[in-house]
Design a protein around this motif. Structure first.
Motif, mmCIF file in Angstrom:
data_model
loop_
_atom_site.group_PDB
_atom_site.id
_atom_site.type_symbol
_atom_site.label_atom_id
_atom_site.label_comp_id
_atom_site.label_asym_id
_atom_site.label_seq_id
_atom_site.Cartn_x
_atom_site.Cartn_y
_atom_site.Cartn_z
ATOM 1 N N MET A 24 0.833 -1.213 0.000
ATOM 2 C CA MET A 24 0.000 0.000 0.000
ATOM 3 C C MET A 24 0.867 1.263 0.000
ATOM 4 S SD MET A 24 -3.145 -0.819 -0.199
ATOM 5 C CE MET A 24 -2.566 -2.028 -1.353
ATOM 6 N N LEU A 25 1.947 1.268 0.778
ATOM 7 C CA LEU A 25 2.838 2.422 0.793
ATOM 8 C C LEU A 25 3.514 2.617 -0.561
ATOM 9 C CD1 LEU A 25 4.466 2.109 4.331
ATOM 10 C CD2 LEU A 25 2.985 3.945 3.515
ATOM 11 N N SER A 26 3.797 1.526 -1.269
ATOM 12 C CA SER A 26 4.368 1.643 -2.614
ATOM 13 C C SER A 26 3.387 2.317 -3.567
ATOM 14 C CB SER A 26 4.749 0.261 -3.161
ATOM 15 O OG SER A 26 5.738 -0.328 -2.359
ATOM 16 N N GLY A 27 2.107 1.959 -3.451
ATOM 17 C CA GLY A 27 1.092 2.621 -4.265
ATOM 18 C C GLY A 27 0.971 4.098 -3.930
ATOM 19 N N PHE A 49 0.422 10.360 -15.757
ATOM 20 C CA PHE A 49 -0.596 9.352 -16.057
ATOM 21 C C PHE A 49 -0.001 7.950 -16.022
ATOM 22 C CE2 PHE A 49 -3.263 12.607 -18.468
ATOM 23 C CZ PHE A 49 -4.223 12.652 -17.477
ATOM 24 N N THR A 50 1.162 7.796 -16.635
ATOM 25 C CA THR A 50 1.811 6.482 -16.667
ATOM 26 C C THR A 50 2.167 6.015 -15.264
ATOM 27 O OG1 THR A 50 2.720 7.017 -18.838
ATOM 28 C CG2 THR A 50 3.711 5.174 -17.666
ATOM 29 N N GLU A 51 2.724 6.914 -14.449
ATOM 30 C CA GLU A 51 3.093 6.561 -13.077
ATOM 31 C C GLU A 51 1.870 6.172 -12.259
ATOM 32 O OE1 GLU A 51 5.302 5.641 -9.879
ATOM 33 O OE2 GLU A 51 6.088 6.168 -11.847
ATOM 34 N N ALA A 52 0.778 6.919 -12.432
ATOM 35 C CA ALA A 52 -0.439 6.608 -11.681
ATOM 36 C C ALA A 52 -1.017 5.273 -12.115
ATOM 37 C CB ALA A 52 -1.470 7.723 -11.853
ATOM 38 N N ALA A 53 -1.041 5.019 -13.426
ATOM 39 C CA ALA A 53 -1.638 3.778 -13.928
ATOM 40 C C ALA A 53 -0.768 2.566 -13.632
ATOM 41 C CB ALA A 53 -1.881 3.891 -15.430
ATOM 42 N N VAL A 54 0.524 2.689 -13.922
ATOM 43 C CA VAL A 54 1.424 1.540 -13.763
ATOM 44 C C VAL A 54 1.897 1.410 -12.322
ATOM 45 C CG1 VAL A 54 3.615 0.531 -14.486
ATOM 46 C CG2 VAL A 54 2.155 1.644 -16.164
ATOM 47 N N GLY A 55 2.412 2.505 -11.755
ATOM 48 C CA GLY A 55 2.981 2.439 -10.410
ATOM 49 C C GLY A 55 1.946 2.212 -9.332
ATOM 50 N N SER A 77 1.020 -2.120 -10.628
ATOM 51 C CA SER A 77 2.048 -2.670 -9.729
ATOM 52 C C SER A 77 1.481 -3.047 -8.372
ATOM 53 C CB SER A 77 3.178 -1.655 -9.539
ATOM 54 O OG SER A 77 3.834 -1.420 -10.756
ATOM 55 N N THR A 78 0.575 -2.229 -7.856
ATOM 56 C CA THR A 78 -0.037 -2.551 -6.562
ATOM 57 C C THR A 78 -0.863 -3.820 -6.651
ATOM 58 O OG1 THR A 78 -0.088 -0.202 -6.020
ATOM 59 C CG2 THR A 78 -1.476 -1.658 -4.702
ATOM 60 N N VAL A 79 -1.617 -3.958 -7.737
ATOM 61 C CA VAL A 79 -2.417 -5.174 -7.922
ATOM 62 C C VAL A 79 -1.510 -6.397 -8.055
ATOM 63 C CG1 VAL A 79 -3.983 -6.342 -9.516
ATOM 64 C CG2 VAL A 79 -4.386 -3.962 -8.899
ATOM 65 N N LEU A 80 -0.410 -6.261 -8.810
ATOM 66 C CA LEU A 80 0.518 -7.390 -8.966
ATOM 67 C C LEU A 80 1.177 -7.749 -7.641
ATOM 68 C CD1 LEU A 80 2.234 -6.529 -12.378
ATOM 69 C CD2 LEU A 80 0.429 -8.199 -11.941
ATOM 70 N N MET A 81 1.535 -6.744 -6.847
ATOM 71 C CA MET A 81 2.148 -7.034 -5.539
ATOM 72 C C MET A 81 1.159 -7.722 -4.604
ATOM 73 S SD MET A 81 4.442 -3.612 -4.984
ATOM 74 C CE MET A 81 5.226 -4.124 -3.471
ATOM 75 N N LEU A 82 -0.093 -7.261 -4.625
ATOM 76 C CA LEU A 82 -1.097 -7.914 -3.789
ATOM 77 C C LEU A 82 -1.349 -9.343 -4.255
ATOM 78 C CD1 LEU A 82 -3.633 -4.984 -3.306
ATOM 79 C CD2 LEU A 82 -2.022 -5.906 -1.624
ATOM 80 N N GLY A 83 -1.334 -9.547 -5.579
ATOM 81 C CA GLY A 83 -1.478 -10.906 -6.103
ATOM 82 C C GLY A 83 -0.311 -11.792 -5.703
ATOM 83 N N ALA A 84 0.894 -11.239 -5.751
ATOM 84 C CA ALA A 84 2.069 -12.017 -5.355
ATOM 85 C C ALA A 84 2.058 -12.334 -3.866
ATOM 86 C CB ALA A 84 3.343 -11.256 -5.722
ATOM 87 N N MET A 85 1.418 -11.476 -3.072
ATOM 88 C CA MET A 85 1.351 -11.725 -1.625
ATOM 89 C C MET A 85 0.565 -12.983 -1.289
ATOM 90 S SD MET A 85 0.911 -7.996 0.125
ATOM 91 C CE MET A 85 0.003 -8.770 1.447
ATOM 92 N N THR A 86 -0.310 -13.407 -2.190
ATOM 93 C CA THR A 86 -1.054 -14.634 -1.909
ATOM 94 C C THR A 86 -0.136 -15.851 -1.906
ATOM 95 O OG1 THR A 86 -1.593 -14.997 -4.247
ATOM 96 C CG2 THR A 86 -3.148 -13.690 -2.948
ATOM 97 N N LEU A 87 1.077 -15.695 -2.459
ATOM 98 C CA LEU A 87 2.023 -16.805 -2.527
ATOM 99 C C LEU A 87 3.099 -16.732 -1.446
ATOM 100 C CD1 LEU A 87 2.557 -16.730 -6.379
ATOM 101 C CD2 LEU A 87 0.976 -18.165 -5.105
ATOM 102 N N THR A 88 3.033 -15.715 -0.593
ATOM 103 C CA THR A 88 4.091 -15.532 0.395
ATOM 104 C C THR A 88 3.500 -15.389 1.797
ATOM 105 O OG1 THR A 88 4.024 -13.131 0.145
ATOM 106 C CG2 THR A 88 5.538 -14.332 -1.284
ATOM 107 N N ARG A 89 4.379 -15.200 2.746
ATOM 108 C CA ARG A 89 3.946 -14.918 4.114
ATOM 109 C C ARG A 89 3.421 -13.489 4.196
ATOM 110 N NH1 ARG A 89 7.354 -17.803 8.387
ATOM 111 N NH2 ARG A 89 8.133 -19.590 7.285
ATOM 112 N N ARG A 90 2.707 -13.195 5.267
ATOM 113 C CA ARG A 90 2.128 -11.866 5.442
ATOM 114 C C ARG A 90 3.140 -10.849 5.973
ATOM 115 N NH1 ARG A 90 -1.181 -12.685 2.074
ATOM 116 N NH2 ARG A 90 -3.160 -13.669 2.505
ATOM 117 N N SER A 91 4.194 -11.328 6.626
ATOM 118 C CA SER A 91 5.179 -10.391 7.157
ATOM 119 C C SER A 91 6.576 -10.897 6.846
ATOM 120 C CB SER A 91 5.004 -10.216 8.666
ATOM 121 O OG SER A 91 5.170 -11.445 9.321
ATOM 122 N N GLU A 92 7.509 -9.972 6.800
ATOM 123 C CA GLU A 92 8.888 -10.292 6.486
ATOM 124 C C GLU A 92 9.595 -10.818 7.727
ATOM 125 O OE1 GLU A 92 12.889 -7.910 4.967
ATOM 126 O OE2 GLU A 92 10.982 -6.879 5.176
#
Length: 195
Positions: A36-39, A59-65, A69-84
Motif C-alpha cells: 500500500m505504501l508503494s502505491g 498518467f503512466t506513473e499513476a496507472a502503472v505504479g 504494480s499494486t495489484v501485482l504485488m497484492l497478487g504475489a502476496m497470496t504466494l508468500t507470508r504476510r510479514s517479512e
C-alpha cells in the motif's frame, strides 16, 4: 513571484512526503502495508510529475505504479507470508555499494547544466528535430503524443509487453496456487467428510 513560491512550496511538500513514504516502506515488515505504501509513493510521484508539467509521465506513473504494480504485488502476496522475517545480521557490503553508486551519481551530475536550461545538449540537438518532425513528418499537433507513438513507438510497445507479461505471470501463479490448495484439501478429506 508569488506563484513561483507556491510552486516551490508544493514541490518541497511532495518531496518530503516521498521521503517519509520511502522511510515507511523501508521500516515496514508487514507486506500488505509495504504494498500500500508503494502505491501511495507512486501517487505522490505522479503528483510531482504534474507540478513539473509532465502530465503524460504522471498518467503512466499513476496507472502503472499505483494501479497495476499494486495489484501485482497484492497478487504475489497470496504466494508468500504476510510479514517479512526479521534480519538477524546487518550486511555492510550492500550498504557500501549503495553509498559508492550514490556518490558516483552525484559526482556525475555536478557539471550538468541547470534544470530546464536551454544550454542543455537535448535542447540544442534533439528537441528541434522532434518539433520539426512532429509538424512536418508525422503531422500530429501534440508533440508528446508523436514522440511516444512514433519516435519511441518500439520502446512504448516494449513497456506495454513487459507489463502484460508480468500480469499474465501473476495470473498463472495465483491460478497454480489455487489448484495446489484444492488438491491439498482433497487429500486431507476423509471418507466420512464426503458423505
Amino acid at each position: 513571484m508569488g506563484s513561483g513560491l507556491v510552486n516551490v512550496a508544493v514541490d518541497i511538500s511532495l518531496m518530503t512526503l516521498l521521503a517519509v513514504t520511502a522511510i515507511g516502506i523501508i521500516r515496514s515488515r508487514h507486506l500488505f502495508a509495504t504494498a500500500m505504501l508503494s502505491g501511495i509513493y507512486s501517487l505522490i510521484s505522479a503528483a510531482l510529475f504534474v507540478t513539473l508539467d509532465a502530465v503524460d509521465v504522471a498518467f503512466t506513473e499513476a496507472a502503472v505504479g499505483a494501479g497495476i504494480s499494486t495489484v501485482l504485488m497484492l497478487g504475489a502476496m497470496t504466494l508468500t507470508r504476510r510479514s517479512e522475517k526479521h534480519a538477524v545480521k546487518l550486511h555492510i557490503g550492500p550498504i557500501l555499494v549503495c553509498l559508492a553508486v550514490g556518490a558516483a551519481l552525484i559526482y556525475g551530475t555536478v557539471e550538468m547544466p541547470p534544470f530546464g536550461s536551454t544550454e542543455a545538449a537535448g535542447f540544442k540537438h534533439i528537441v528541434p528535430e522532434y518539433i520539426a518532425g512532429s509538424r512536418d513528418d508525422i503531422q500530429v499537433p501534440n508533440i508528446v503524443t508523436s514522440i511516444l507513438a512514433s519516435y519511441r513507438g518500439f520502446d512504448t510497445l516494449g513497456e506495454t509487453a513487459v507489463i502484460f507479461t508480468a500480469g499474465i505471470g501473476v495470473w498463472f501463479l495465483i491460478g497454480r496456487r489455487r489448484r495446489e490448495d484444492e488438491e491439498d484439501e482433497k487429500k486431507t478429506e476423509t471418507p466420512g467428510d464426503r458423505a
